[in-house]
Write a protein that holds these residues in place. Structure first.
Motif, PDB file in Angstrom:
ATOM      1  N   ASN A   1      -3.771  -5.718   5.419  1.00 19.45           N
ATOM      2  CA  ASN A   1      -2.458  -6.371   5.562  1.00 19.45           C
ATOM      3  C   ASN A   1      -2.546  -7.786   6.136  1.00 19.45           C
ATOM      4  OD1 ASN A   1      -1.258  -3.960   4.675  1.00 19.45           O
ATOM      5  ND2 ASN A   1      -1.077  -3.181   6.763  1.00 19.45           N
TER       6      ASN A   1
ATOM      7  N   LEU B   1       6.234  -6.279   8.733  1.00 19.37           N
ATOM      8  CA  LEU B   1       5.241  -7.350   8.617  1.00 19.37           C
ATOM      9  C   LEU B   1       5.685  -8.607   9.364  1.00 19.37           C
ATOM     10  CD1 LEU B   1       4.320  -6.898   4.839  1.00 19.37           C
ATOM     11  CD2 LEU B   1       2.786  -6.484   6.774  1.00 19.37           C
TER      12      LEU B   1
ATOM     13  N   ARG C   1       1.631  -2.710  -1.468  1.00 16.78           N
ATOM     14  CA  ARG C   1       1.003  -3.924  -0.939  1.00 16.78           C
ATOM     15  C   ARG C   1       0.934  -5.001  -2.018  1.00 16.78           C
ATOM     16  NH1 ARG C   1      -3.065  -1.655   0.835  1.00 16.78           N
ATOM     17  NH2 ARG C   1      -2.369  -1.446   2.995  1.00 16.78           N
TER      18      ARG C   1
END
Length: 240
Positions: free
Chosen positions: A134, A190, A208
């Motif tokens: 990430n 995020l 993702r």
């Protein structure tokens, strides 16, 4: 006049038989093009191998405000990257970030805060041993803070994120540039994450990839001439 500054290498181009032109984002002068004479010679004073993408330098160079090629008299890596050049995941991420930054910073003037953010991000990537799946998503979101279109985060858990307006909303916009659940909630996580804890955000590889593509759309909406990212397929391979 010679000036000392830190720099981040973004691109090099061969120039004559033995020289290079390096495009370096500097702390003091923003993006600059430097002629490095003899860099490809075996006994070069400044060797080509320290001019790889995202290498962090301290340089002593001339600086003229007429837009011409500048010249570097001294350069050294500081710090020397220990893992990015040799680790396949880190080097792939660096290639992707480098392409993003080169497109964004082509005509960027000096911004010490932006420079420090990029410098610290590269150092963190080089040093960390956490899962990095990430990292690039969080980097792209954090970078928007310096570019003027950071998402406006609401205290409420609103179901949509409008990429045009960079805001969370209760209303579904008429255009297609929007995130909906479950991606809105992941995106909100995020925006709240740091590099040190972004590995705790759980999502599938499909989610993702979808969010990365939407983030690139986000950039295209807010930055002119932000076109295709050629290294995108590399991340699709390593994080599938």
């Amino acid at each position: 006049m010679l000036n000392k500054t830190r720099g981040i290498v973004l691109k090099t181009t061969n120039y004559s038989e033995s020289s290079l032109v390096a495009q370096i984002y500097t702390e003091s002068f923003g993006m600059q093009s430097y002629l490095i004479a003899g860099a490809r010679k075996p006994k070069a004073k400044i060797k080509a191998n320290i001019l790889q993408p995202l290498h962090l330098l301290e340089i002593i160079a001339t600086h003229k405000d007429n837009g011409s090629l500048q010249r570097i008299s001294e350069a050294r890596q500081t710090p020397v990257l220990q893992e990015i050049p040799y680790d396949i995941i880190k080097s792939s991420l660096a290639l992707f970030l480098n392409e993003i930054l080169y497109k964004i910073l082509k005509e960027q003037e000096s911004d010490p805060y932006l420079f420090e953010f990029i410098h610290q991000s590269v150092c963190w990537l080089d040093e960390t041993h956490l899962n990095l799946a990430n990292f690039h998503l969080v980097f792209l979101i954090k970078l928007t803070r310096f570019l003027g279109f950071y998402p406006t985060v609401s205290k409420q858990a609103l179901p949509y994120f409008n990429l045009h307006e960079a805001t969370f909303s209760n209303l579904l916009p008429e255009h297609p540039f929007v995130l909906q659940e479950p991606h809105t909630s992941i995106f909100r996580s995020l925006t709240e994450a740091e590099y040190s804890n972004c590995d705790r955000i759980r999502m599938s590889s499909t989610d993702r990839q979808f969010l990365l593509e939407k983030l690139l759309d986000f950039y295209r909406l807010h930055r002119t001439n932000f076109k295709e990212i050629k290294s995108l397929y590399i991340l699709e391979e390593i994080f599938r």
